[in-house]
Design an enzyme around this catalytic site. Structure first.
Site, PDB file in Angstrom:
ATOM      1  NE  ARG A  76      -3.546   0.655   3.004  1.00  0.00           N
ATOM      2  CZ  ARG A  76      -4.802   0.033   1.935  1.00  0.00           C
ATOM      3  NH1 ARG A  76      -4.873   0.907   0.910  1.00  0.00           N
ATOM      4  NH2 ARG A  76      -5.338  -1.100   1.685  1.00  0.00           N
ATOM      5  CG  LEU A 112      -6.538   7.928   1.127  1.00  0.00           C
ATOM      6  CD1 LEU A 112      -6.331   9.725   0.763  1.00  0.00           C
ATOM      7  CD2 LEU A 112      -5.843   7.396  -0.349  1.00  0.00           C
ATOM      8  CG  ASN A 153     -15.293  10.054   0.249  1.00  0.00           C
ATOM      9  OD1 ASN A 153     -14.373  10.272  -1.041  1.00  0.00           O
ATOM     10  ND2 ASN A 153     -15.626   9.924   0.830  1.00  0.00           N
ATOM     11  CG  HIS A 193     -19.936   7.795   2.524  1.00  0.00           C
ATOM     12  ND1 HIS A 193     -19.054   6.887   1.609  1.00  0.00           N
ATOM     13  CD2 HIS A 193     -21.235   7.709   2.647  1.00  0.00           C
ATOM     14  CE1 HIS A 193     -20.271   5.799   2.642  1.00  0.00           C
ATOM     15  NE2 HIS A 193     -20.992   6.254   3.770  1.00  0.00           N
TER      16      HIS A 193
HETATM   17  C1  GRF Z   1     -20.721   7.746  -5.160  1.00  0.00           C
HETATM   18  O1  GRF Z   1     -21.975   7.666  -4.874  1.00  0.00           O
HETATM   19  C2  GRF Z   1     -19.660   8.598  -4.331  1.00  0.00           C
HETATM   20  O2  GRF Z   1     -21.025   8.997  -3.658  1.00  0.00           O
HETATM   21  C3  GRF Z   1     -19.331   7.086  -3.431  1.00  0.00           C
HETATM   22  O3  GRF Z   1     -18.380   6.713  -5.179  1.00  0.00           O
HETATM   23  C4  GRF Z   1     -19.415   6.878  -5.898  1.00  0.00           C
HETATM   24  C5  GRF Z   1     -19.203   7.070  -7.153  1.00  0.00           C
HETATM   25  O4  GRF Z   1     -19.309   7.469  -8.118  1.00  0.00           O
HETATM   26  N1  GRF Z   1     -17.543   7.403  -3.002  1.00  0.00           N
HETATM   27  P1  GRF Z   1     -19.058   8.113  -8.962  1.00  0.00           P
HETATM   28  O5  GRF Z   1     -17.786   7.361  -9.722  1.00  0.00           O
HETATM   29  O6  GRF Z   1     -18.822   8.976  -9.020  1.00  0.00           O
HETATM   30  O7  GRF Z   1     -19.773   8.376 -10.235  1.00  0.00           O
END
Ligand code: GRF
Length: 209
Positions: A70, A98, A112, A114
């Protein structure tokens, strides 16, 4: 804390890249005071990486399976980010945790997106977790990245109601629409406004808003 207006973003992704494209659209039409310096993927065939290439951006495939550890893989990613003088790292569907070392290098400058209202449903398949749980309100979260799993301080959340006639797919689709609004907005505010962290609470200075 005041950020430079033209931040250089490094995008890390592993898949289709729709959130990357939402950020790119916001940069393109002037909503986001930043430039996308590089897009890196640990998956060579990621559609998002191909889209970055199409858009004329620097797009680097750094497959994790090419590295013995990693740390070695992250070192290669960090080298590219440093090469492009990246200020902010934006995870956009990046399917790798990470290490503490990586996070330390960009602490407070890694974000990020989510697809749940954290702290509910961290980890994989968040939309399915929410659907299976039977929630009445769902949504997405933009948050800082720390050493944990989807556990850093929250920048912004967008919520939607779950309708009785929703399906798991329709719910996931409506969450994704909110993601595409939330990520550029969160980053714009971080880059353009004054803010501070009080413990876990991110406070924007409304006078700047
Ligand atoms: C999204 O749902 C994001 O929230 C999650 O992974 C997915 C990525 O989708 N972390 P994309 O590749 O941006 O279309």
């Amino acid at each position: 804390m005041r950020r430079a207006p033209e931040a250089r973003l490094g995008i890390l992704l592993s898949g289709r890249g729709s959130n990357f494209l939402a950020l790119h659209g916001a940069v393109d039409d002037g909503r986001l005071p930043a430039s996308i310096a590089v897009v890196v993927s640990n998956v060579a065939a990621a559609p998002g990486l191909a889209r970055a290439q199409d858009l004329g951006l620097r797009a680097e495939a750094i497959p994790h399976e090419d590295f013995s550890s990693r740390e070695a893989h992250e070192e290669a990613v960090l080298d590219v980010l440093a090469d492009e003088s990246v200020d902010w790292v934006c995870l956009a569907g990046y399917m790798r945790l990470l290490s503490a070392r990586f996070v330390a290098g960009y602490r407070g400058r890694i974000v990020n997106i989510h697809p749940s209202l954290l702290p509910a449903f961290p980890g994989l398949d968040a939309q399915r977790q929410a659907w299976d749980y039977g929630v009445k309100v769902a949504g997405c979260t933009v948050h800082f990245v720390d050493e944990g799993l989807d556990s850093g301080p929250i920048v912004l959340q967008r919520a939607i109601g779950v309708a009785d006639d929703d399906s798991e797919e329709s719910l996931a689709g409506r969450i994704l629409e909110q993601e595409h609004r939330a990520y550029p907005e969160a980053l714009r505010r971080l880059l353009a406004e004054s803010w501070e962290l009080r413990g876990r609470r991110l406070i924007f200075d409304e006078r700047e808003g």
